[in-house]
Design a protein around this motif. Sequence first.
Motif, PDB file in Angstrom:
ATOM      1  N   SER A 161     -27.024  90.054  24.355  1.00  0.00           N
ATOM      2  CA  SER A 161     -26.983  88.589  24.263  1.00  0.00           C
ATOM      3  C   SER A 161     -25.729  88.043  23.606  1.00  0.00           C
ATOM      4  CB  SER A 161     -28.192  88.096  23.457  1.00  0.00           C
ATOM      5  OG  SER A 161     -28.076  88.483  22.094  1.00  0.00           O
ATOM      6  N   GLY A 162     -24.976  88.908  22.899  1.00  0.00           N
ATOM      7  CA  GLY A 162     -23.916  88.416  22.041  1.00  0.00           C
ATOM      8  C   GLY A 162     -24.491  88.096  20.673  1.00  0.00           C
ATOM      9  N   ARG A 163     -23.637  87.697  19.748  1.00  0.00           N
ATOM     10  CA  ARG A 163     -24.071  87.528  18.369  1.00  0.00           C
ATOM     11  C   ARG A 163     -25.188  86.496  18.234  1.00  0.00           C
ATOM     12  NH1 ARG A 163     -18.414  85.061  16.006  1.00  0.00           N
ATOM     13  NH2 ARG A 163     -18.386  83.111  17.193  1.00  0.00           N
ATOM     14  N   ILE A 164     -26.018  86.696  17.206  1.00  0.00           N
ATOM     15  CA  ILE A 164     -27.225  85.894  17.001  1.00  0.00           C
ATOM     16  C   ILE A 164     -27.230  85.337  15.582  1.00  0.00           C
ATOM     17  CG2 ILE A 164     -29.754  85.926  16.942  1.00  0.00           C
ATOM     18  CD1 ILE A 164     -29.627  88.327  18.887  1.00  0.00           C
ATOM     19  N   ALA A 165     -27.474  84.052  15.453  1.00  0.00           N
ATOM     20  CA  ALA A 165     -27.639  83.423  14.141  1.00  0.00           C
ATOM     21  C   ALA A 165     -29.076  83.619  13.691  1.00  0.00           C
ATOM     22  CB  ALA A 165     -27.304  81.937  14.225  1.00  0.00           C
ATOM     23  N   LEU A 166     -29.264  84.343  12.594  1.00  0.00           N
ATOM     24  CA  LEU A 166     -30.595  84.623  12.059  1.00  0.00           C
ATOM     25  C   LEU A 166     -30.866  83.753  10.836  1.00  0.00           C
ATOM     26  CD1 LEU A 166     -33.222  86.286  11.608  1.00  0.00           C
ATOM     27  CD2 LEU A 166     -31.803  87.958  10.373  1.00  0.00           C
ATOM     28  N   PHE A 225     -29.123  82.076   5.982  1.00  0.00           N
ATOM     29  CA  PHE A 225     -28.412  82.297   7.251  1.00  0.00           C
ATOM     30  C   PHE A 225     -27.708  83.641   7.243  1.00  0.00           C
ATOM     31  CE2 PHE A 225     -24.446  82.151   9.658  1.00  0.00           C
ATOM     32  CZ  PHE A 225     -24.919  81.823  10.925  1.00  0.00           C
ATOM     33  N   ILE A 226     -27.860  84.400   8.311  1.00  0.00           N
ATOM     34  CA  ILE A 226     -27.174  85.685   8.479  1.00  0.00           C
ATOM     35  C   ILE A 226     -26.676  85.760   9.913  1.00  0.00           C
ATOM     36  CG2 ILE A 226     -27.394  88.204   8.398  1.00  0.00           C
ATOM     37  CD1 ILE A 226     -29.899  87.620   6.550  1.00  0.00           C
ATOM     38  N   LEU A 227     -25.419  86.074  10.106  1.00  0.00           N
ATOM     39  CA  LEU A 227     -24.867  86.217  11.458  1.00  0.00           C
ATOM     40  C   LEU A 227     -24.973  87.674  11.874  1.00  0.00           C
ATOM     41  CD1 LEU A 227     -23.472  84.797  13.822  1.00  0.00           C
ATOM     42  CD2 LEU A 227     -21.279  85.398  12.789  1.00  0.00           C
ATOM     43  N   ILE A 228     -25.700  87.915  12.956  1.00  0.00           N
ATOM     44  CA  ILE A 228     -25.873  89.262  13.485  1.00  0.00           C
ATOM     45  C   ILE A 228     -24.876  89.479  14.614  1.00  0.00           C
ATOM     46  CG2 ILE A 228     -27.478  90.908  14.508  1.00  0.00           C
ATOM     47  CD1 ILE A 228     -28.292  90.082  11.711  1.00  0.00           C
ATOM     48  N   GLU A 229     -23.943  90.383  14.379  1.00  0.00           N
ATOM     49  CA  GLU A 229     -22.908  90.668  15.391  1.00  0.00           C
ATOM     50  C   GLU A 229     -23.394  91.745  16.365  1.00  0.00           C
ATOM     51  OE1 GLU A 229     -20.183  89.086  15.834  1.00  0.00           O
ATOM     52  OE2 GLU A 229     -19.605  88.158  13.940  1.00  0.00           O
ATOM     53  N   ASN A 230     -22.793  91.748  17.557  1.00  0.00           N
ATOM     54  CA  ASN A 230     -23.161  92.726  18.584  1.00  0.00           C
ATOM     55  C   ASN A 230     -22.357  94.008  18.411  1.00  0.00           C
ATOM     56  OD1 ASN A 230     -21.221  90.577  19.437  1.00  0.00           O
ATOM     57  ND2 ASN A 230     -20.795  92.024  21.091  1.00  0.00           N
ATOM     58  N   LYS A 231     -22.595  94.723  17.335  1.00  0.00           N
ATOM     59  CA  LYS A 231     -21.880  95.977  17.069  1.00  0.00           C
ATOM     60  C   LYS A 231     -22.778  97.152  17.329  1.00  0.00           C
ATOM     61  CE  LYS A 231     -18.930  93.919  13.494  1.00  0.00           C
ATOM     62  NZ  LYS A 231     -18.536  93.927  12.083  1.00  0.00           N
TER      63      LYS A 231
END
Length: 391
Positions: free
Chosen positions: A235-240, A385-391
């Motif tokens: 999906s690409g990065r996700i704002a959690l 808020f935590i930014l989840i990257e697509n790594k």
Amino acid sequence: MKEVILIKNGELALKGLNRRTFEDMLIKNMKHRLAPVGKFKFTVAQSTIVAEAVNEDADLDRAVEIISKVFGIAAFSRAIAVSKDFQTILKNAEEYLADDLMGASTFKVEAKRSDKKFPLKSPEICREAGGYLLNKFPHLTVDVHNPDIVVNIEIRDEYAYIHGKQIKGAGGMPTGSAGRAALLISGGIDSPVAGYMMAKRGIELIAVHFASPPYTSERAEQKVHSLLRQVAKYSGRIALWVVPFTEIQEKIKDYCPEDIFTVVMRRMMMRVAQDICARERAAALITGESVGQVASQTMPAIACTDAICEIPVFRPLIGMDKDEVIEISRKIETFDISILPYEDCCTVFTPKHPKTRPTIQYVEEAEACYDFAPLLEQAAKDARFILIENK
């Protein structure tokens, strides 16, 4: 020999006058996802996107792996771009596909001639190229129905492209092309799959997780991070957003009948999630519910949950059984994470005898015993808020 990636965009070809908008969005997504492995330029022609590395140190192997998980791509292949001289095409086909041809017993040639000025028509290209390759690899035989390898030759405006098999892409629509929605994610099997399925239809995901320390541990939250990182590969990065939910759950336990605890809890979650949606400009909620899977997912219980919602609730798993969901979770590599033994807030206060046919009136009367509004408003404000990257 210039190696490129040929990308077939499938469903986007049906978009008519809006097609270029969707293609631009797909290209933007690919540029962002490929940034860690190199800089690429993209050209579009006839439902095909050509990705070409700009810098010499670009990792094409890694780029192919990343592209396989980008939504909006029907199929792709590694290819070489050569000049449209037929002898050059033949020689490069021999060299580029030598290993595949040496390991095969049967083959066929398929040709597409988009440039009608090219002197040979598609059947002639197939016949001449097939004869040439048979002469160079005499152990081969032609099988037009079920060959071990297909040699593809595409004659386009600027170059001729040569490649072997096409690889199936992730399909769907480009992420972001259908707007934003908030995924309510616990730590179970279902919600990551629900997020993956809606992202495949072009929805940009944000995520909302409800934490109830000390009843839930930090490991339970880290489990959610790990699940979202797997989904983010597609999906690409996700704002959690991590919502503190302990006090709300305790008040529900103190003031509401035990048999509808889970339904009331889900309604409270929906109210908080809608506040976060307003903040994030998300237009819908996503859950992993399936009809009849548990007591809170009967039709009357779902109706009670939906009655509190002012925006749509998408339930992509609603008609699926558990085996079907597990199959997808294994495919996207979330299953082994989901079964780690860290409890989420949905399982902490599960009633012993839940009501399977609650009525909206009964639920609303139970909620009226306590003013939850200030707690819900504060929980939305206190969400981390935590930014989840697509790594």
